[in-house]
Design a protein around this motif. Structure first.
Motif, PDB file in Angstrom:
ATOM      1  N   ALA A  19     109.380 127.011 -63.451  1.00 24.82           N
ATOM      2  CA  ALA A  19     110.240 128.203 -63.477  1.00 24.82           C
ATOM      3  C   ALA A  19     110.938 128.396 -62.138  1.00 24.82           C
ATOM      4  N   ASN A  20     110.208 128.201 -61.040  1.00 22.84           N
ATOM      5  CA  ASN A  20     110.803 128.390 -59.713  1.00 22.84           C
ATOM      6  C   ASN A  20     111.758 127.262 -59.345  1.00 22.84           C
ATOM      7  N   TYR A  21     111.435 126.030 -59.759  1.00 25.36           N
ATOM      8  CA  TYR A  21     112.372 124.933 -59.516  1.00 25.36           C
ATOM      9  C   TYR A  21     113.683 125.184 -60.268  1.00 25.36           C
ATOM     10  N   LYS A  22     113.573 125.699 -61.473  1.00 26.03           N
ATOM     11  CA  LYS A  22     114.782 125.978 -62.262  1.00 26.03           C
ATOM     12  C   LYS A  22     115.590 127.107 -61.645  1.00 26.03           C
ATOM     13  N   LEU A  23     114.889 128.106 -61.101  1.00 27.40           N
ATOM     14  CA  LEU A  23     115.604 129.187 -60.417  1.00 27.40           C
ATOM     15  C   LEU A  23     116.302 128.654 -59.175  1.00 27.40           C
ATOM     16  N   ALA A  24     115.617 127.809 -58.417  1.00 24.40           N
ATOM     17  CA  ALA A  24     116.230 127.195 -57.236  1.00 24.40           C
ATOM     18  C   ALA A  24     117.465 126.400 -57.631  1.00 24.40           C
ATOM     19  N   SER A  25     117.379 125.720 -58.763  1.00 29.18           N
ATOM     20  CA  SER A  25     118.521 124.941 -59.249  1.00 29.18           C
ATOM     21  C   SER A  25     119.678 125.854 -59.659  1.00 29.18           C
ATOM     22  N   GLN A  26     119.368 127.017 -60.205  1.00 27.62           N
ATOM     23  CA  GLN A  26     120.416 127.981 -60.548  1.00 27.62           C
ATOM     24  C   GLN A  26     121.122 128.486 -59.292  1.00 27.62           C
ATOM     25  N   ILE A  27     120.331 128.713 -58.239  1.00 32.54           N
ATOM     26  CA  ILE A  27     120.900 129.226 -57.000  1.00 32.54           C
ATOM     27  C   ILE A  27     121.814 128.197 -56.356  1.00 32.54           C
ATOM     28  N   LYS A  28     121.382 126.911 -56.416  1.00 36.37           N
ATOM     29  CA  LYS A  28     122.195 125.816 -55.869  1.00 36.37           C
ATOM     30  C   LYS A  28     122.422 124.785 -56.968  1.00 36.37           C
ATOM     31  N   PRO A  29     123.393 125.011 -57.833  1.00 41.98           N
ATOM     32  CA  PRO A  29     123.585 124.119 -58.983  1.00 41.98           C
ATOM     33  C   PRO A  29     123.918 122.677 -58.601  1.00 41.98           C
ATOM     34  N   GLN A  30     124.461 122.473 -57.420  1.00 40.81           N
ATOM     35  CA  GLN A  30     124.851 121.121 -57.004  1.00 40.81           C
ATOM     36  C   GLN A  30     123.682 120.334 -56.405  1.00 40.81           C
ATOM     37  N   ALA A  55     110.520 116.900 -69.019  1.00 42.25           N
ATOM     38  CA  ALA A  55     110.813 115.949 -67.939  1.00 42.25           C
ATOM     39  C   ALA A  55     112.061 115.147 -68.256  1.00 42.25           C
ATOM     40  N   ARG A  56     112.151 114.687 -69.499  1.00 37.86           N
ATOM     41  CA  ARG A  56     113.321 113.887 -69.900  1.00 37.86           C
ATOM     42  C   ARG A  56     114.601 114.718 -69.772  1.00 37.86           C
ATOM     43  N   ALA A  57     114.520 115.999 -70.130  1.00 41.43           N
ATOM     44  CA  ALA A  57     115.701 116.871 -70.017  1.00 41.43           C
ATOM     45  C   ALA A  57     116.147 116.990 -68.562  1.00 41.43           C
ATOM     46  N   SER A  58     115.176 117.104 -67.649  1.00 39.11           N
ATOM     47  CA  SER A  58     115.527 117.215 -66.229  1.00 39.11           C
ATOM     48  C   SER A  58     116.108 115.905 -65.698  1.00 39.11           C
ATOM     49  N   TYR A  59     115.513 114.785 -66.100  1.00 41.77           N
ATOM     50  CA  TYR A  59     116.044 113.489 -65.657  1.00 41.77           C
ATOM     51  C   TYR A  59     117.461 113.267 -66.195  1.00 41.77           C
ATOM     52  N   ASN A  60     117.686 113.642 -67.433  1.00 35.48           N
ATOM     53  CA  ASN A  60     119.032 113.488 -68.014  1.00 35.48           C
ATOM     54  C   ASN A  60     120.023 114.440 -67.348  1.00 35.48           C
ATOM     55  N   GLN A  61     119.531 115.606 -66.929  1.00 36.56           N
ATOM     56  CA  GLN A  61     120.385 116.530 -66.169  1.00 36.56           C
ATOM     57  C   GLN A  61     120.825 115.884 -64.865  1.00 36.56           C
ATOM     58  N   LEU A  62     119.908 115.171 -64.226  1.00 32.09           N
ATOM     59  CA  LEU A  62     120.243 114.464 -62.988  1.00 32.09           C
ATOM     60  C   LEU A  62     121.291 113.386 -63.232  1.00 32.09           C
ATOM     61  N   ALA A  92     123.523 113.405 -65.490  1.00 34.97           N
ATOM     62  CA  ALA A  92     124.797 114.097 -65.712  1.00 34.97           C
ATOM     63  C   ALA A  92     125.408 114.574 -64.394  1.00 34.97           C
ATOM     64  N   MET A  93     124.564 114.717 -63.359  1.00 36.96           N
ATOM     65  CA  MET A  93     125.033 115.125 -62.025  1.00 36.96           C
ATOM     66  C   MET A  93     125.385 113.909 -61.165  1.00 36.96           C
ATOM     67  N   ASN A  94     125.456 112.726 -61.813  1.00 34.50           N
ATOM     68  CA  ASN A  94     125.760 111.457 -61.124  1.00 34.50           C
ATOM     69  C   ASN A  94     124.680 111.072 -60.118  1.00 34.50           C
ATOM     70  N   TYR A  95     123.464 111.553 -60.351  1.00 34.64           N
ATOM     71  CA  TYR A  95     122.329 111.154 -59.524  1.00 34.64           C
ATOM     72  C   TYR A  95     121.716 109.903 -60.141  1.00 34.64           C
ATOM     73  N   LYS A  96     121.536 108.882 -59.325  1.00 35.88           N
ATOM     74  CA  LYS A  96     120.931 107.643 -59.825  1.00 35.88           C
ATOM     75  C   LYS A  96     119.829 107.204 -58.882  1.00 35.88           C
ATOM     76  N   SER A  97     118.782 106.655 -59.464  1.00 33.80           N
ATOM     77  CA  SER A  97     117.747 106.007 -58.668  1.00 33.80           C
ATOM     78  C   SER A  97     116.962 105.091 -59.591  1.00 33.80           C
ATOM     79  N   VAL A  98     116.452 104.023 -59.023  1.00 39.70           N
ATOM     80  CA  VAL A  98     115.628 103.105 -59.810  1.00 39.70           C
ATOM     81  C   VAL A  98     114.414 103.845 -60.356  1.00 39.70           C
ATOM     82  N   ASN A  99     113.848 104.725 -59.516  1.00 41.33           N
ATOM     83  CA  ASN A  99     112.646 105.451 -59.930  1.00 41.33           C
ATOM     84  C   ASN A  99     112.913 106.346 -61.133  1.00 41.33           C
TER      85      ASN A  99
END
Length: 386
Positions: free
Chosen positions: A143-154, A175-182, A184-191
């Motif tokens: 819940a707090n990570y999601k709030l932090a993400s709302q405050i800084k969407p980028q 978890a999959r929803a968060s990874y897919n959100q990343l 969509a934000m053009n975030y990539k990593s092997v991990n």
């Protein structure tokens, strides 16, 4: 004269401070500010909660900014924070500053201050999330990570950590929803792709695993692990030639990629095509002497050849052994000796790799290098205790 008397009476009444609803509500905001400044946050909260629902003051940036400050001050207070519901202080502060910016814009008197306050809220939300995660309160952390993400969407960090928290509570969908959100934000990593793949495997979802590997190879076309996963999937589904075709195509496109040869060498090994595997491992090392897999697999290749020779000698009857046994044992020893530099290089590259340690320890033992064998055996035992 009577009319004049009444008019004067009304003026006198106003001058003596008879309040109107509008003035009363403006006073509520003022009282909230005064109580906040004197540290009476519980009273400030009562005042501002009244002002925030009144039509005369609810559309004022000052009202919302004051509300944000009061709830943030309560959140930070060891005394008044106990009067808040879990997450209430952060949520209402965020909501208040957001409304301030909406009413006043980021360049207005209160809007500019609200933007700065938002920044501090991000840090509070993120730190609370980390503390909750460490306490294994994963729902609160998410819940707090999601709030932090709302405050800084980028910002991608809070989204990534939210995925970790969801995984920790075995919420693979979250978890999959968060990874897919990343993604969509053009975030990539092997991990990231590795985690998505691991979850698909845990769920035994072959279609999802194949989809993830496909996406991973688009992002990282030369990644050894993903190529191996793709090849193994093709092999498992009876598409060995298809797998070989994929790797040959990759090598044609990138002929100086050491990893590709190491992967194809592993494929040939699985297909019992030793000569082809040997050629590819050597090519991989020629291109990159620090290719761990190629070094290790060349060690294994020679180790297996040695073991085959000794096995043949051990299965001979006495008469055959007397004429041919020594030849096979001598051949086996040469292969063990040939494996040493490859295993030693692999161990240099990955000093704690258990497979390399175990293989090299056995080779040292077979070659009579007792001290070296005991040294590696001690290290293996030490690693196994960790």
């Amino acid at each position: 004269m009577k009319k004049t008397f009444l008019t004067l009476s009304a003026a006198i009444s106003l001058s003596m401070g008879v309040s109107t609803p509008a003035l009363a509500q403006q006073s509520a905001v003022t009282n909230a500010i005064l109580n906040q400044r004197t540290g009476l946050l519980d009273k400030a909260r009562v005042d501002i909660d009244k002002a925030i629902v009144n039509e005369k003051t609810s559309n004022k940036a000052k009202t919302w900014y004051t509300r944000g400050e009061i709830y943030q001050a309560m959140l930070e207070s060891p005394i008044y924070s106990k009067n808040l519901q879990p997450g209430e202080g952060l949520q209402k502060s965020y909501e208040s500053y957001g409304k301030t910016i909406e009413l006043d814009t980021k360049t207005g008197e209160f809007g500019k201050q609200a933007v700065v306050k938002m920044e501090s809220l991000y840090g509070q939300a993120f730190n609370d999330a980390v503390n909750s995660y460490n306490a294994k309160d994963y729902d609160k952390a998410i819940a707090n990570y999601k709030l932090a993400s709302q405050i800084k969407p980028q910002d991608t960090t809070a989204v990534l950590y939210s995925a970790y928290a969801s995984e920790a509570k075995q919420d693979f969908a979250g978890a999959r929803a968060s990874y897919n959100q990343l993604l969509a934000m053009n975030y990539k990593s092997v991990n990231l792709y590795s985690r998505l793949l691991q979850m698909a495997k845990q769920e035994k979802n072959e279609a999802e695993a194949a989809k993830v590997v496909g996406q991973a190879l688009v992002a990282y076309p030369g990644n050894k692990s993903f190529m191996l996963e793709d090849l193994n999937m093709s092999l498992a589904s009876g598409k060995g030639e298809d797998a070989l075709g994929k790797i040959n195509k990759s090598i044609a496109a990138d002929p100086n990629n050491s990893n590709l040869y190491a992967v194809r060498g592993s494929m040939y090994d699985q297909q019992k095509k030793g000569d082809l595997a040997l050629a590819d491992y050597r090519k991989a090392i020629e291109l990159d002497p620090n290719n761990f897999d190629a070094q290790f697999n060349l060690g294994v290749y020679n180790y297996n050849r040695a073991a085959d020779s000794y096995t043949k000698a051990s299965k001979m009857d006495l008469k055959t052994y007397q004429t041919s046994g020594k030849k096979f044992e001598s051949e086996g020893k040469k292969f063990f000796e040939a494996s040493v530099p490859y295993f030693e290089k692999a161990l240099l590259l990955q000093p704690d790799d258990r497979n390399t340690l175990s293989s090299l320890q056995k080779v040292y033992f077979r070659l009579g290098r007792t001290a070296d064998s005991e040294r590696l055996n001690s290290k293996l035992q030490s690693l196994n205790k960790k």
